[in-house]
Write a protein that holds these residues in place. Structure first.
Motif, short mmCIF file in Angstrom:
data_model
loop_
_atom_site.label_atom_id
_atom_site.label_comp_id
_atom_site.label_asym_id
_atom_site.label_seq_id
_atom_site.Cartn_x
_atom_site.Cartn_y
_atom_site.Cartn_z
N HIS A 44 47.37 -1.34 -21.68
CA HIS A 44 46.72 -2.37 -22.48
C HIS A 44 45.65 -3.15 -21.71
O HIS A 44 44.68 -3.64 -22.29
N CYS A 47 42.26 -2.03 -22.57
CA CYS A 47 41.81 -2.01 -23.97
C CYS A 47 40.56 -2.88 -24.19
O CYS A 47 39.65 -2.48 -24.91
N CYS A 74 44.28 -1.85 -31.15
CA CYS A 74 44.62 -0.91 -30.07
C CYS A 74 46.02 -0.33 -30.29
O CYS A 74 46.76 -0.76 -31.18
N HIS A 76 48.55 -0.74 -28.74
CA HIS A 76 49.63 -1.68 -28.42
C HIS A 76 49.79 -2.74 -29.50
O HIS A 76 50.55 -3.69 -29.32
#
Ligand SMILES: [Zn+2]
Ligand SMILES: [Zn+2]
Length: 279
Positions: A44, A47, A74, A76
């Motif tokens: 992450h 991202c 994203c 996540h």
């Protein structure tokens, strides 16, 4: 919703006047997009840089005044603010389509990572709800391909959109057995995370209100060891006392030594044993 604002992901300022164009009426609903190129999942913390890259491509490559999408989600489940709720997106194909619906893009590729993750579906759902509640937008929901010739948002996302974009169930995850190695990893992680437990020690809680589970366990162990030592010392003292009293009582003639010992033993046992157990 796990919103990542433009300043949080380090967005470039949009160009005016076009980037500042507002919607002229309420949105009909939300169109879901995918990336449409190869995508590899990543940690992450990478991202935000990826979203900045998309913005650069849209501005420097396509010549647009900002990132095209209203929101980007994203893998996540974080929802990155693109043009947001008020500024008209430029991702749906033409001005009329941009005016009509929001554009929410999930970081899903046409190759590589081609299926959305569970957290990502939750994130897209969050973004859809956010658009409807705050946009405002109506309940219409579709894919980029609805009314425009494109493969976007890909087979997997589009099938989900057609089902009404339900939140993923956790059933599958619950059914997956956790390996011993994973369990160990999870336990280690939980034990060493700082600040998961309220510090029960009133002497240090003010300066350090939260401690890790590992620290808590260590403290309990220290207290237990001290308690054991103190109880042993107390027991030894008691035995000595009883012996001394028995010796004394033996020399007291007509008094019953056994009765005195019994009384004293009972009295000693009745004493509340109070241990100073602060660490
Ligand atoms: Zn699209
Ligand atoms: Zn992410």
């Amino acid at each position: 919703m796990k919103l990542v604002t433009r300043s949080q992901w380090g967005a470039r300022a949009y160009l005016t006047p076009n980037g500042a164009t507002l919607y002229s009426r309420s949105r009909r609903g939300v169109k879901v997009h995918y990336l449409g190129t190869a995508y590899t999942d990543r940690a992450h913390d990478k991202c935000a840089a990826y979203v900045r890259q998309i913005q650069a491509q849209h501005m420097d490559g396509n010549g647009w005044s900002d990132i095209g999408y209203s929101f980007v989600v994203c893998t996540h489940g974080y929802v990155f603010e693109g043009r947001g709720l008020k500024r008209r997106n430029s991702a749906n194909g033409n001005t009329a389509l941009n005016e009509q619906d929001y554009a929410v893009m999930a970081l899903v590729g046409s190759s590589g990572l081609t299926k959305p993750t569970g957290p990502q579906l939750d994130g897209v759902r969050d973004a859809i709800d956010h658009c409807r509640e705050t946009g405002p937008a109506g309940n219409w929901l579709g894919g980029h391909r609805d009314g425009y010739a494109t493969a976007c948002p890909g087979a997997a996302l589009y099938a989900w959109v057609q089902k009404g974009a339900p939140r993923p169930t956790t059933k599958e995850e619950d059914d997956m057995p956790i390996s011993d190695a994973d369990a160990e990893k999870i336990a280690t992680k939980v034990l060493t995370i700082d600040g998961v437990i309220d510090n029960p020690n009133t002497a240090t809680a003010k300066a350090n209100p939260y401690i890790s589970a590992e620290t808590a366990l260590r403290n309990i162990e220290i207290v237990a060891r001290r308690t054991e030592t103190r109880v042993a010392a107390l027991a030894a003292t008691n035995t000595e006392l009883v012996k001394t009293v028995a010796t004394l009582a033996a020399g007291l003639g007509d008094l019953d030594p056994e009765a005195i010992v019994a009384d004293l033993t009972a009295a000693i046992e009745g004493i509340d044993i109070r241990l100073d157990a602060t660490t």
